[in-house]
Design an enzyme around this catalytic site. Sequence first.
Site: not given
Ligand code: NAD
Ligand code: TYD
Length: 357
Positions: A15, A63-64, A85, A137-139, A163, A167, A192, A203, A220, A297
């Site tokens: 993503f 694969d990393i 990423l 991530t902020d998590e 998770y 991280k 997020n 979500l 949830y 949660h």
């Molecule tokens: P995503 O799950 O959409 O994508 C992850 C990508 O990594 C995929 O293309 C997958 O094929 C690849 N991947 C997984 N394992 C691998 C491996 N072993 N070797 C090579 N490639 C591999 O994730 P995202 O939501 O795009 O998040 C990207 C990064 O940003 C992550 O590190 C995540 O922790 C961080 N992040 C995400 C969010 C969010 O809201 N989505 C917020 C803050 C930080």
């Molecule tokens: P999510 O998109 O999984 O991100 P994160 O857990 O990393 O913050 O979820 C966002 C929020 O939405 C989180 O508080 C969990 C809630 N949630 C639901 O209530 N129902 C759902 O089906 C999902 C996927 C998330």
Amino acid sequence: MKFRRNIIITGGAGFIGSHVVRLFVNKYPEYRIINVDKLTYAGNLANLKDVELAENYSFEKADICDYAQMSQLMSDYSVDGIIHLAAESHVDRSIKDPFAFAYTNIIGTLTLLQAAKLYWESTEEKYEGKLFYHISTDEVFGALEMDGTMFTEETKYNPHSPYSASKASSDHFVRAFHDTYGMPTILTNCSNNYGPYQFPEKLIPLFIHNICQRKPLPVYGKGENVRDWLYVVDHARAIDVIFHKGKVADSYNIGGFNEWKNIDLIKVMIKTVDKLLGNPDGYSLDLITYVTDRAGHDLRYAIDSSKLKNELGWEPSLQFEEGIEKTVRWYLENQDWLDNITSGEYEKYYEEMYKNR
Ligand code: NAD
Ligand code: TYD
């Protein structure tokens, strides 16, 4: 053709990674961008259709966690920058299978760090002009109360989910490689993200998809948890600014100053989807289904990104209402993308995940 820089972006088929790849490929024709992705369930090359033929773009399915592969790529491409990423990224999956998260997020990051270290130390310029930029991530900071406080760069790590624990561990390894070996590293913690190409287990895309299909919306607990939402293109813009101007060994928080209680956000999504589908206002509210809460949660996340604004001048460009409408429109106009993903393997996973709820 000789490129000015050779940059590996890991997880570029995911993503956020796909938005970062797109931005760098289009904005910097003088850089070669190497997308290194294993293509797990979350990786999808369809996310990059518009740049796949660009001269400065290469894709490597790798694969990393594979040290030999990573070392080979470093030297084959004379890599001088890494934007990392690739990760397992979904909290609910981490609750079911924590080992997969430890493996990819911790061992994978360590493998990449070590491959970069040995390659960079073997070059004439050593660490000069090199950068390992880790996306986190902020998590990792844990959960906030409903008291207006925010995470800053100084907030102590206190992860709760497998998770966020994985991280946090990877972040510690990145800092350790700077402190121990002098590797130039930067780390960012983002809130997020939402926007096009997000896998529909998260979500926002899940709920847009379910509203369109008239399927239940599994909220949830009581829907009272709060998240701070940032449009993904703004995250990619921040990564660009920090990659070029960030201070080595520093970390930056990235966020939208945009907190939403889940249930309020869900109602905005319902309103927007109904409007764009031509349904009467409130038509899909009956799909809201309260289900068992996620284990552990986190109540609230909120990012203070004023350091990034004050030091590097970055600010989010989109207001949330505009971002969510843009996002909903994108999913409605890209049903093929969604249909491909929501068929087959993913559908089986989804059924398994929710059958006990
Ligand atoms: P995503 O799950 O959409 O994508 C992850 C990508 O990594 C995929 O293309 C997958 O094929 C690849 N991947 C997984 N394992 C691998 C491996 N072993 N070797 C090579 N490639 C591999 O994730 P995202 O939501 O795009 O998040 C990207 C990064 O940003 C992550 O590190 C995540 O922790 C961080 N992040 C995400 C969010 C969010 O809201 N989505 C917020 C803050 C930080
Ligand atoms: P999510 O998109 O999984 O991100 P994160 O857990 O990393 O913050 O979820 C966002 C929020 O939405 C989180 O508080 C969990 C809630 N949630 C639901 O209530 N129902 C759902 O089906 C999902 C996927 C998330």
